[in-house]
Design a protein around this motif. Structure first.
Motif, PDB file in Angstrom:
ATOM      1  N   ILE A 286       6.518 -15.312  11.017  1.00 14.81           N
ATOM      2  CA  ILE A 286       5.927 -14.422  10.008  1.00 14.81           C
ATOM      3  C   ILE A 286       5.301 -15.237   8.879  1.00 14.81           C
ATOM      4  O   ILE A 286       4.178 -14.971   8.437  1.00 14.81           O
ATOM      5  N   MET A 287       6.011 -16.261   8.420  1.00 17.08           N
ATOM      6  CA  MET A 287       5.509 -17.082   7.316  1.00 17.08           C
ATOM      7  C   MET A 287       4.281 -17.894   7.735  1.00 17.08           C
ATOM      8  O   MET A 287       3.452 -18.247   6.896  1.00 17.08           O
ATOM      9  N   ALA A 288       4.172 -18.188   9.017  1.00 20.27           N
ATOM     10  CA  ALA A 288       3.041 -18.987   9.500  1.00 20.27           C
ATOM     11  C   ALA A 288       1.764 -18.166   9.628  1.00 20.27           C
ATOM     12  O   ALA A 288       0.704 -18.727   9.911  1.00 20.27           O
ATOM     13  N   SER A 289       1.845 -16.855   9.432  1.00 17.35           N
ATOM     14  CA  SER A 289       0.675 -15.977   9.576  1.00 17.35           C
ATOM     15  C   SER A 289       0.500 -15.126   8.315  1.00 17.35           C
ATOM     16  O   SER A 289       0.767 -13.918   8.325  1.00 17.35           O
ATOM     17  N   PRO A 290       0.050 -15.737   7.217  1.00 18.36           N
ATOM     18  CA  PRO A 290      -0.101 -14.978   5.962  1.00 18.36           C
ATOM     19  C   PRO A 290      -1.127 -13.861   6.055  1.00 18.36           C
ATOM     20  O   PRO A 290      -1.089 -12.925   5.265  1.00 18.36           O
ATOM     21  N   GLU A 291      -2.043 -13.957   7.045  1.00 16.65           N
ATOM     22  CA  GLU A 291      -3.061 -12.905   7.180  1.00 16.65           C
ATOM     23  C   GLU A 291      -2.451 -11.565   7.590  1.00 16.65           C
ATOM     24  O   GLU A 291      -3.093 -10.514   7.443  1.00 16.65           O
TER      25      GLU A 291
ATOM     26  N   LEU B 180      -9.144  -7.195   5.687  1.00 19.54           N
ATOM     27  CA  LEU B 180      -7.731  -7.054   5.340  1.00 19.54           C
ATOM     28  C   LEU B 180      -7.017  -8.403   5.344  1.00 19.54           C
ATOM     29  O   LEU B 180      -6.156  -8.656   4.496  1.00 19.54           O
ATOM     30  N   ALA B 181      -7.368  -9.267   6.314  1.00 19.09           N
ATOM     31  CA  ALA B 181      -6.726 -10.580   6.376  1.00 19.09           C
ATOM     32  C   ALA B 181      -7.023 -11.384   5.106  1.00 19.09           C
ATOM     33  O   ALA B 181      -6.123 -12.018   4.541  1.00 19.09           O
ATOM     34  N   ARG B 182      -8.261 -11.364   4.653  1.00 16.63           N
ATOM     35  CA  ARG B 182      -8.616 -12.093   3.426  1.00 16.63           C
ATOM     36  C   ARG B 182      -7.905 -11.509   2.218  1.00 16.63           C
ATOM     37  O   ARG B 182      -7.440 -12.242   1.334  1.00 16.63           O
ATOM     38  N   ALA B 183      -7.802 -10.184   2.180  1.00 15.33           N
ATOM     39  CA  ALA B 183      -7.117  -9.540   1.059  1.00 15.33           C
ATOM     40  C   ALA B 183      -5.633  -9.914   1.052  1.00 15.33           C
ATOM     41  O   ALA B 183      -5.058 -10.198  -0.019  1.00 15.33           O
ATOM     42  N   ARG B 184      -5.014  -9.955   2.213  1.00 17.42           N
ATOM     43  CA  ARG B 184      -3.582 -10.271   2.279  1.00 17.42           C
ATOM     44  C   ARG B 184      -3.306 -11.721   1.928  1.00 17.42           C
ATOM     45  O   ARG B 184      -2.301 -12.026   1.284  1.00 17.42           O
ATOM     46  N   VAL B 185      -4.191 -12.622   2.377  1.00 24.47           N
ATOM     47  CA  VAL B 185      -4.015 -14.033   2.038  1.00 24.47           C
ATOM     48  C   VAL B 185      -4.067 -14.228   0.517  1.00 24.47           C
ATOM     49  O   VAL B 185      -3.383 -15.099  -0.033  1.00 24.47           O
ATOM     50  N   HIS B 186      -4.831 -13.389  -0.159  1.00 24.43           N
ATOM     51  CA  HIS B 186      -4.952 -13.479  -1.613  1.00 24.43           C
ATOM     52  C   HIS B 186      -3.983 -12.557  -2.345  1.00 24.43           C
ATOM     53  O   HIS B 186      -4.172 -12.239  -3.525  1.00 24.43           O
ATOM     54  N   GLY B 187      -2.929 -12.096  -1.638  1.00 20.59           N
ATOM     55  CA  GLY B 187      -1.862 -11.361  -2.316  1.00 20.59           C
ATOM     56  C   GLY B 187      -2.068  -9.870  -2.431  1.00 20.59           C
ATOM     57  O   GLY B 187      -1.348  -9.221  -3.210  1.00 20.59           O
ATOM     58  N   ARG B 188      -2.995  -9.290  -1.693  1.00 19.13           N
ATOM     59  CA  ARG B 188      -3.206  -7.845  -1.737  1.00 19.13           C
ATOM     60  C   ARG B 188      -2.689  -7.199  -0.457  1.00 19.13           C
ATOM     61  O   ARG B 188      -2.615  -7.824   0.578  1.00 19.13           O
ATOM     62  N   ASN B 189      -2.326  -5.909  -0.552  1.00 22.35           N
ATOM     63  CA  ASN B 189      -1.895  -5.137   0.615  1.00 22.35           C
ATOM     64  C   ASN B 189      -0.722  -5.818   1.326  1.00 22.35           C
ATOM     65  O   ASN B 189      -0.709  -6.005   2.542  1.00 22.35           O
ATOM     66  N   LEU B 190       0.303  -6.180   0.553  1.00 18.51           N
ATOM     67  CA  LEU B 190       1.450  -6.906   1.101  1.00 18.51           C
ATOM     68  C   LEU B 190       2.575  -5.958   1.493  1.00 18.51           C
ATOM     69  O   LEU B 190       2.710  -4.854   0.963  1.00 18.51           O
ATOM     70  N   ARG B 191       3.405  -6.407   2.447  1.00 16.78           N
ATOM     71  CA  ARG B 191       4.620  -5.711   2.848  1.00 16.78           C
ATOM     72  C   ARG B 191       5.785  -6.670   2.642  1.00 16.78           C
ATOM     73  O   ARG B 191       5.764  -7.813   3.124  1.00 16.78           O
TER      74      ARG B 191
ATOM     75  N   MET C 129       0.843  -1.187   0.000  1.00 12.36           N
ATOM     76  CA  MET C 129       0.000   0.000   0.000  1.00 12.36           C
ATOM     77  C   MET C 129       0.884   1.246   0.000  1.00 12.36           C
ATOM     78  O   MET C 129       1.785   1.369   0.823  1.00 12.36           O
ATOM     79  N   THR C 130       0.658   2.173  -0.916  1.00  7.19           N
ATOM     80  CA  THR C 130       1.443   3.391  -0.986  1.00  7.19           C
ATOM     81  C   THR C 130       1.080   4.319   0.163  1.00  7.19           C
ATOM     82  O   THR C 130       0.042   4.172   0.804  1.00  7.19           O
ATOM     83  N   ASP C 131       1.959   5.315   0.407  1.00  7.84           N
ATOM     84  CA  ASP C 131       1.703   6.257   1.491  1.00  7.84           C
ATOM     85  C   ASP C 131       0.414   7.032   1.254  1.00  7.84           C
ATOM     86  O   ASP C 131      -0.335   7.312   2.199  1.00  7.84           O
ATOM     87  N   THR C 132       0.133   7.370  -0.014  1.00  7.13           N
ATOM     88  CA  THR C 132      -1.085   8.116  -0.321  1.00  7.13           C
ATOM     89  C   THR C 132      -2.320   7.289   0.005  1.00  7.13           C
ATOM     90  O   THR C 132      -3.270   7.781   0.638  1.00  7.13           O
ATOM     91  N   ARG C 133      -2.312   6.011  -0.396  1.00  2.00           N
ATOM     92  CA  ARG C 133      -3.451   5.142  -0.120  1.00  2.00           C
ATOM     93  C   ARG C 133      -3.586   4.876   1.374  1.00  2.00           C
ATOM     94  O   ARG C 133      -4.696   4.770   1.903  1.00  2.00           O
ATOM     95  N   ARG C 134      -2.437   4.780   2.067  1.00  4.77           N
ATOM     96  CA  ARG C 134      -2.488   4.538   3.507  1.00  4.77           C
ATOM     97  C   ARG C 134      -3.096   5.731   4.227  1.00  4.77           C
ATOM     98  O   ARG C 134      -3.931   5.573   5.134  1.00  4.77           O
ATOM     99  N   ARG C 135      -2.675   6.936   3.830  1.00  4.90           N
ATOM    100  CA  ARG C 135      -3.236   8.133   4.455  1.00  4.90           C
ATOM    101  C   ARG C 135      -4.728   8.251   4.171  1.00  4.90           C
ATOM    102  O   ARG C 135      -5.513   8.654   5.037  1.00  4.90           O
TER     103      ARG C 135
END
Length: 479
Positions: free
Chosen positions: A168-173, A139-150, A1-7
């Motif tokens: 960290i790897m054990a918690s993809p959410e 957000l957890a569902r989005a991250r599991v599906h590859g969105r909003n990643l860090r 997520m970019t800084d603009t989208r985060r803000r």
């Protein structure tokens, strides 16, 4: 997520909280009006709103927003638990409700009475928490599906770094993707290679790696003493790239410490707190100490006078026993108790040392021959402790905290870890008091004191105070 989208997302969350607070206020108003049944809901809603009331409500919204921000309700919660977030929400809404009571009193707003504020607190807390749970789920569902990643880079390949990577790897959410590890050749690298993780660069090639790869955050797992130069270079390099740098403070060996960034002496520094720390909770604890101590002293004044007369008539000597004790960070202060022993009882202690029934440096005898008949009753009922409320009012003690020890006992401490108990004000009661007192060993006593430090909260103090009364009534562990 970019800084603009985060803000933008944070702004939306703030707006949502405002809407929820307004909705909670409206729902509370409707429920209170219907419950009181003094005016119809339609007639109440048709009433005109004064400009002054509107301005007061606007002020309330601004303060609620400021309190929510202070308690971190708008910072990233990727790695925090639901219980931790609920705790912060409870603290924020409780403090805000206290402010609401103050507003009602200052501006004479009859509507902001205790039943209204209590119901408003319950509804607001529930709505805010449900909104955060819903957000977490989305957000957890989005991250599991590859969105909003860090994208995360780990500096160091020791066992702690590997364990962290596995968590960290054990918690993809949580939405973290491991880029890899950075380290130079060292004897432990063979063990790292068998872990299945990738070594993507050494420190010399780190700058070029950062130029050509996506990295959002870097975590340092390097021993500070032997890798200070790498710490400095990595932190500076990541700052040039705008990458967040996290430091694992276990590398300092301070496992029980809480770390804070703060300004000190005109520069920024990292501070560790192994006690209760600082801030409004300690201020609230002090207010609780003063109010309860003063109230108890006033209510029990007849009993205190009666006890003083009993002591004076039953044995020669002063009414109060005064003794130097060790307090906050080894400060010495004079404690007050009702005298329960004969005069010069301390001078008789060397003769009784062989009869000590407690392990460690403390001295306790169940059937101590120095105790007077009245003193035995006072000890069994803990009435002898009541004058310590004066120490609480003076700021030398707290209602809840590790028991203050005599200088003799302190000199007998053999382990430095036990001395961490002195990093908070001593108290009249604590976990030791409600868990058997003299019936538990010295080491267990010290561990209970450290448990209190590590788990401290205002809620814990209230629970200990509530448990102290039945413990005193039972006389459990009194000596």
């Amino acid at each position: 997520m970019t800084d603009t989208r985060r803000r933008f997302a944070i702004s939306c969350l703030r707006f949502l909280d405002v809407v929820l607070v307004v909705a909670s206020f409206g729902l509370t108003t409707v429920l209170i009006v219907q419950a009181q049944n003094t005016i119809s809901l339609a007639k109440f809603l048709s009433m005109r709103t004064k400009v002054s009331n509107f301005l007061i409500f606007l002020l309330i919204l601004l303060v609620y927003h400021a309190i929510f921000r202070t308690f971190g309700l708008y910072r990233s919660r990727r790695l925090s638990t639901r219980s931790a977030e609920l705790g912060d929400i409870l603290k924020a809404t409780t403090l805000a409700s206290g402010y609401l009571v103050g507003v009602g009193w200052v501006f004479s707003v009859r509507m902001l009475n205790p039943p209204f504020v209590l119901l408003f607190w319950a509804i607001t807390t529930t709505m805010i928490f449900l909104s955060r749970i819903s957000l977490r789920t989305v957000l957890a569902r989005a991250r599991v599906h590859g969105r909003n990643l860090r994208y995360l880079l780990i500096l160091g390949t020791n066992r702690r770094a590997i364990d962290f990577a596995r968590r960290i790897m054990a918690s993809p959410e949580h939405g973290y993707r491991l880029v890899g590890f950075v380290d130079n050749e060292w004897p432990g690298l063979e063990e790292f290679r068998s872990s299945g993780f990738n070594l993507v660069s050494d420190y010399e090639g780190l700058a070029e790696f950062l130029r050509r790869n996506v990295v959002d955050e870097a975590v340092i797992y390097l021993p500070f003493a032997s890798f200070y130069r790498h710490w400095s270079e990595v932190a500076s390099l990541c700052a040039h790239h705008g990458i967040i740098v996290r430091v694992n403070f276990d590398t300092f060996g301070l496992h029980n410490a809480r770390w804070f960034a703060e300004e000190f002496g005109g520069s920024h520094s990292l501070a560790t707190y192994t006690g209760a720390g600082e801030g409004w909770p300690l201020a609230a604890k002090r207010v609780l100490d003063v109010v309860l101590s003063a109230t108890i002293l006033i209510l029990l004044l007849p009993i205190l006078v009666t006890v003083a007369i009993m002591i004076k008539l039953s044995s020669p000597g002063p009414i109060l026993f005064r003794q130097d004790r060790v307090g906050l960070n080894k400060r010495r202060f004079r404690i007050y108790k009702f005298r329960t022993m004969v005069v010069d009882a301390e001078k008789m202690m060397p003769e009784l040392e062989s009869r000590n029934e407690v392990s460690g440096p403390v001295f306790k005898i169940k059937n101590d021959p120095r105790i007077t008949p009245v003193g035995r009753f006072l000890r069994r009922t803990s009435i002898d402790e009541l004058p310590q409320l004066l120490n609480v009012l003076r700021g030398e003690m707290s209602l809840v905290g590790p028991r203050p020890l005599p200088l003799r006992d302190y000199e007998g401490f053999s382990e430095d870890w036990q001395r961490r108990r002195f990093s908070v004000k001593p108290g009249i009661t604590c976990l030791w008091q409600v868990n058997g007192r003299s019936e538990i060993s010295f080491d267990q006593w010290m561990l209970l004191d450290l448990q209190y430090l590590d788990e401290w909260s205002l809620w814990l103090d209230l629970k200990i105070l509530a448990r102290t009364v039945p413990a005193v009534v039972r006389g459990s562990g009194a000596a």
